[in-house]
Design an enzyme around this catalytic site. Structure first.
Site, PDB file in Angstrom:
ATOM      1  N   HIS A 142       3.742  -1.825   4.870  1.00 26.73           N
ATOM      2  CA  HIS A 142       3.516  -0.218   4.679  1.00 26.73           C
ATOM      3  C   HIS A 142       2.562  -0.078   5.779  1.00 26.73           C
ATOM      4  CE1 HIS A 142       6.149   0.005   1.002  1.00 26.73           C
ATOM      5  NE2 HIS A 142       5.137  -0.709   0.070  1.00 26.73           N
TER       6      HIS A 142
HETATM    7  O1  RIB Z   1       2.926   2.799  -1.408  1.00 28.86           O
HETATM    8  C1  RIB Z   1       2.825   2.052  -0.384  1.00 28.86           C
HETATM    9  C2  RIB Z   1       1.479   3.032  -0.659  1.00 28.86           C
HETATM   10  O2  RIB Z   1       0.670   3.436  -1.815  1.00 28.86           O
HETATM   11  C3  RIB Z   1       0.742   2.200   0.245  1.00 28.86           C
HETATM   12  O3  RIB Z   1       0.172   2.274   1.145  1.00 28.86           O
HETATM   13  C4  RIB Z   1      -0.084   1.025  -0.124  1.00 28.86           C
HETATM   14  O4  RIB Z   1      -1.203   0.028   0.273  1.00 28.86           O
HETATM   15  C5  RIB Z   1      -0.401   1.779  -1.748  1.00 28.86           C
HETATM   16  O5  RIB Z   1      -1.879   2.432  -1.089  1.00 28.86           O
END
Ligand code: RIB
Ligand code: CA
Length: 312
Positions: A242
């Site tokens: 992500h």
């Molecule tokens: O949903 C994914 C996000 O939530 C990413 O930033 C992960 O690190 C958590 O913070």
């Protein structure tokens, strides 16, 4: 001319890779500081993990601040089930020796925005938006000084990952997200619609490991650990990486496509709390307030990661 950024983060293995990518790209990015927020794991761990990652990159000079230890209104929800008890499970990394800054992360954000030229600082939140919202509440004068917010959060076609309707960062602090999305600051949203197309497949994980460096092996061990949950849940060939999408956008915006649309946050309904209600088809007539990303050149993204991480 390198773009000045503040990374607001809740490390988290994917946050860690984003921080490494930023620190490996000094021509494009000048990191003014890291502000830790409670999210994946509690604040005492996210501030420690942020320092561990800076030291892994050999950057003991980076200033790391602790910000808010809980959301604006809700009780903190964490994600050890994904990231492990420390939030950085996978590699064995030494405890940090570099100091945590005394100043509160929110005060650092306010002071920096007041001190820098208007429109010269980009905020890169990788976790719940508590610190950013708190800064805007405490010092509304700084809102106009932010060049852009490029954040990881939300989802439209992918909807939610922590509830059927909400993505984790927004869900943890929907009230903070509402403040940020209504602030008037230009926002780029790296949603699950993008990150779920950026999967760390086995060959990609092998490529991290094949770098052979301490950073490469640590990244391979981090993504190995953190992806086991998502791979099982989605029966996918790898887990979504992500947060580095935020930093990759600063370096190679051409890797991403999206739409400038209206995005509002659900803050009332217990059923859909934290949902990013993205008007992808333009049916509401509400003014556009965010560039909501929908797709990524994932090959180009991982090529960029490998090329840059090889520098550390
Ligand atoms: O949903 C994914 C996000 O939530 C990413 O930033 C992960 O690190 C958590 O913070
Ligand atoms: Ca994160």
């Amino acid at each position: 001319m390198a773009r000045k950024i503040i990374i607001d983060t809740d490390p988290g293995q994917d946050d860690a890779v984003a921080i490494l990518l930023a620190l490996a790209s000094p021509d494009e990015i000048e990191v003014l500081g890291l502000t830790a927020v409670a999210g994946n794991v509690p604040l005492d761990l996210t501030q420690k993990n942020a320092r561990i990652i800076c030291e892994l990159a050999g950057r003991h000079d980076i200033k790391v601040f602790a910000g808010c230890d809980r959301p604006l209104q809700r009780k903190l929800v964490t994600a050890e089930y994904v990231h492990g008890a420390t939030g950085l499970n996978g590699p064995k990394l030494p405890d940090p020796r570099m100091p945590l800054q005394d100043e509160h992360g929110v005060d650092f954000i306010i002071r920096t925005l007041r001190g820098e030229a208007a429109g010269s600082v980009t905020l890169c939140p990788l976790g719940p938006l508590t610190n950013i919202a708190r800064a805007f509440q405490q010092a509304p004068d700084v809102i106009g000084k932010v060049a852009e917010i490029v954040l990881m959060g939300g989802g439209y076609f992918e909807v939610g990952n922590v509830t059927p309707a909400a993505e984790f960062n927004i869900y943890v602090d929907p009230h903070a997200a509402d403040i940020v999305f209504k602030s008037g600051v230009p926002i780029v949203v790296m949603s699950l619609d993008v990150t779920h197309k950026a999967l760390v497949t086995k060959p990609r994980n092998d490529a991290f490991r094949a770098l052979g460096s301490q950073v490469g092996v640590a990244v391979a061990e981090m993504t190995d650990f953190f992806e086991r949950f998502d791979r099982q849940k989605y029966a996918s060939p790898g887990a979504p990486l992500h947060d580095p999408c935020v930093i990759a956008h600063l370096i190679r915006p051409d890797l991403f496509t999206g739409r400038h649309i209206n995005v509002e946050i659900e803050t009332q309904s217990p059923l859909t709390l934290g949902m990013t209600v993205a008007d992808w088809w333009g049916v509401t007539g509400r003014p556009a307030n965010a560039t909501f990303m929908g797709s990524i050149d994932d090959t180009g993204y991982f090529d960029l990661l490998i090329e840059r991480l090889a520098r550390l």
